[in-house]
Design a protein around this motif. Structure first.
Motif, mmCIF file in Angstrom:
data_model
loop_
_atom_site.group_PDB
_atom_site.id
_atom_site.type_symbol
_atom_site.label_atom_id
_atom_site.label_comp_id
_atom_site.label_asym_id
_atom_site.label_seq_id
_atom_site.Cartn_x
_atom_site.Cartn_y
_atom_site.Cartn_z
ATOM 1 N N ASP A 133 46.341 31.966 47.533
ATOM 2 C CA ASP A 133 44.907 31.741 47.675
ATOM 3 C C ASP A 133 44.175 32.864 46.959
ATOM 4 O OD1 ASP A 133 45.147 29.464 49.238
ATOM 5 O OD2 ASP A 133 45.251 30.630 51.099
ATOM 6 N N ILE A 134 43.066 32.545 46.343
ATOM 7 C CA ILE A 134 42.272 33.557 45.670
ATOM 8 C C ILE A 134 41.278 34.103 46.685
ATOM 9 C CG2 ILE A 134 40.631 34.019 43.818
ATOM 10 C CD1 ILE A 134 41.959 31.723 42.285
ATOM 11 N N PRO A 135 41.366 35.390 47.004
ATOM 12 C CA PRO A 135 40.437 35.957 47.973
ATOM 13 C C PRO A 135 39.022 35.964 47.408
ATOM 14 C CG PRO A 135 41.758 37.682 46.985
ATOM 15 C CD PRO A 135 42.279 36.368 46.468
ATOM 16 N N PRO A 136 38.014 35.637 48.215
ATOM 17 C CA PRO A 136 36.651 35.556 47.702
ATOM 18 C C PRO A 136 36.133 36.878 47.155
ATOM 19 C CG PRO A 136 36.694 35.302 50.086
ATOM 20 C CD PRO A 136 38.111 35.329 49.614
ATOM 21 N N ASP A 137 36.472 38.001 47.794
ATOM 22 C CA ASP A 137 36.002 39.299 47.321
ATOM 23 C C ASP A 137 37.139 40.299 47.240
ATOM 24 O OD1 ASP A 137 33.279 38.660 47.019
ATOM 25 O OD2 ASP A 137 33.037 38.759 49.185
ATOM 26 N N GLY A 138 38.358 39.806 47.300
ATOM 27 C CA GLY A 138 39.513 40.698 47.276
ATOM 28 C C GLY A 138 39.911 41.058 45.870
ATOM 29 N N GLU A 139 40.985 41.812 45.786
ATOM 30 C CA GLU A 139 41.499 42.225 44.493
ATOM 31 C C GLU A 139 42.197 41.045 43.832
ATOM 32 O OE1 GLU A 139 44.807 45.340 43.016
ATOM 33 O OE2 GLU A 139 43.425 46.025 44.541
ATOM 34 N N ALA A 140 41.998 40.875 42.557
ATOM 35 C CA ALA A 140 42.607 39.764 41.829
ATOM 36 C C ALA A 140 44.120 39.831 41.943
ATOM 37 C CB ALA A 140 42.197 39.816 40.364
ATOM 38 N N ASP A 188 29.179 37.575 36.741
ATOM 39 C CA ASP A 188 29.870 37.148 37.957
ATOM 40 C C ASP A 188 30.891 36.057 37.631
ATOM 41 O OD1 ASP A 188 30.232 37.051 40.893
ATOM 42 O OD2 ASP A 188 29.352 35.045 40.674
ATOM 43 N N ALA A 189 30.517 35.129 36.756
ATOM 44 C CA ALA A 189 31.432 34.054 36.366
ATOM 45 C C ALA A 189 32.672 34.635 35.683
ATOM 46 C CB ALA A 189 30.725 33.071 35.425
ATOM 47 N N HIS A 190 32.477 35.612 34.836
ATOM 48 C CA HIS A 190 33.603 36.237 34.147
ATOM 49 C C HIS A 190 34.554 36.890 35.151
ATOM 50 C CE1 HIS A 190 35.665 39.505 31.940
ATOM 51 N NE2 HIS A 190 35.822 38.545 31.050
ATOM 52 N N THR A 191 34.006 37.632 36.090
ATOM 53 C CA THR A 191 34.827 38.286 37.114
ATOM 54 C C THR A 191 35.609 37.259 37.923
ATOM 55 O OG1 THR A 191 33.275 40.124 37.267
ATOM 56 C CG2 THR A 191 34.735 39.785 39.151
ATOM 57 N N ARG A 192 34.943 36.218 38.348
ATOM 58 C CA ARG A 192 35.592 35.195 39.178
ATOM 59 C C ARG A 192 36.647 34.422 38.399
ATOM 60 N NH1 ARG A 192 30.412 32.291 41.121
ATOM 61 N NH2 ARG A 192 31.855 30.794 42.024
ATOM 62 N N LEU A 193 36.387 34.135 37.132
ATOM 63 C CA LEU A 193 37.382 33.430 36.318
ATOM 64 C C LEU A 193 38.586 34.324 36.034
ATOM 65 C CD1 LEU A 193 35.050 31.490 33.867
ATOM 66 C CD2 LEU A 193 36.428 30.535 35.738
ATOM 67 N N ARG A 194 38.367 35.624 35.786
ATOM 68 C CA ARG A 194 39.489 36.550 35.604
ATOM 69 C C ARG A 194 40.352 36.570 36.856
ATOM 70 N NH1 ARG A 194 41.626 37.526 31.144
ATOM 71 N NH2 ARG A 194 43.228 38.271 32.529
ATOM 72 N N ARG A 195 39.698 36.620 38.018
ATOM 73 C CA ARG A 195 40.422 36.631 39.289
ATOM 74 C C ARG A 195 41.256 35.354 39.428
ATOM 75 N NH1 ARG A 195 36.309 37.289 43.259
ATOM 76 N NH2 ARG A 195 36.208 39.424 42.513
ATOM 77 N N ALA A 196 40.689 34.233 39.051
ATOM 78 C CA ALA A 196 41.412 32.963 39.144
ATOM 79 C C ALA A 196 42.597 32.941 38.179
ATOM 80 C CB ALA A 196 40.469 31.794 38.851
ATOM 81 N N LEU A 197 42.416 33.495 36.982
ATOM 82 C CA LEU A 197 43.507 33.527 36.013
ATOM 83 C C LEU A 197 44.612 34.495 36.424
ATOM 84 C CD1 LEU A 197 41.559 33.461 32.644
ATOM 85 C CD2 LEU A 197 43.116 31.711 33.498
ATOM 86 N N ASP A 198 44.239 35.602 37.060
ATOM 87 C CA ASP A 198 45.211 36.624 37.447
ATOM 88 C C ASP A 198 45.987 36.275 38.706
ATOM 89 O OD1 ASP A 198 44.463 38.141 35.274
ATOM 90 O OD2 ASP A 198 43.132 39.457 36.417
ATOM 91 N N ALA A 199 45.469 35.341 39.493
ATOM 92 C CA ALA A 199 46.102 34.993 40.764
ATOM 93 C C ALA A 199 47.387 34.212 40.531
ATOM 94 C CB ALA A 199 45.147 34.178 41.619
ATOM 95 N N ARG A 200 48.321 34.402 41.439
ATOM 96 C CA ARG A 200 49.529 33.565 41.399
ATOM 97 C C ARG A 200 49.105 32.143 41.702
ATOM 98 N NH1 ARG A 200 52.288 36.380 45.811
ATOM 99 N NH2 ARG A 200 52.653 34.238 46.407
ATOM 100 N N PRO A 201 49.702 31.164 41.044
ATOM 101 C CA PRO A 201 49.304 29.772 41.262
ATOM 102 C C PRO A 201 49.449 29.318 42.712
ATOM 103 C CG PRO A 201 50.735 29.938 39.354
ATOM 104 C CD PRO A 201 50.713 31.288 40.009
ATOM 105 N N ASP A 202 50.404 29.878 43.449
ATOM 106 C CA ASP A 202 50.623 29.445 44.820
ATOM 107 C C ASP A 202 49.874 30.299 45.838
ATOM 108 O OD1 ASP A 202 52.170 31.678 44.293
ATOM 109 O OD2 ASP A 202 53.819 31.044 45.587
#
Length: 89
Positions: A69-76, A53-67
């Motif tokens: 919001d990172i959706p909690p369960d959305g697509e990265a 789960d940590a890996h998935t969430r960190l990938r999502r955070a890295l893939d998101a545009r800096p500006d």
């Protein structure tokens, strides 16, 4: 070996020392670090699910545009409420 008065052992075998989870200033990443930190003292069988789960969430955070919001369960990389891309069908 004899213990002298005032002498302390560096670490007692089997004793787990807890430290506060490090912080990055990025709420999503800090939440992941806290979850991983909470594994201390938990059965090893529980670690795999938390690390995956940590890996998935960190990938999502890295893939998101800096500006964005990172959706909690959305697509990265997709901001909440964003229109579907041209490949959406």
């Amino acid at each position: 070996m004899t213990e002298q008065p005032g002498e302390q052992h560096a670490e007692t075998p089997g004793a787990e020392e807890t430290h506060p989870a490090p912080t990055t200033g990025v709420a999503e990443v800090d939440a992941v670090l806290a979850d991983v930190q909470a594994l201390a003292g938990r059965p090893v069988e529980e670690h795999v699910a938390v690390f995956e789960d940590a890996h998935t969430r960190l990938r999502r955070a890295l893939d998101a545009r800096p500006d964005a919001d990172i959706p909690p369960d959305g697509e990265a990389g997709t901001a909440p409420g964003a229109a579907p891309g041209p490949d959406a069908g």
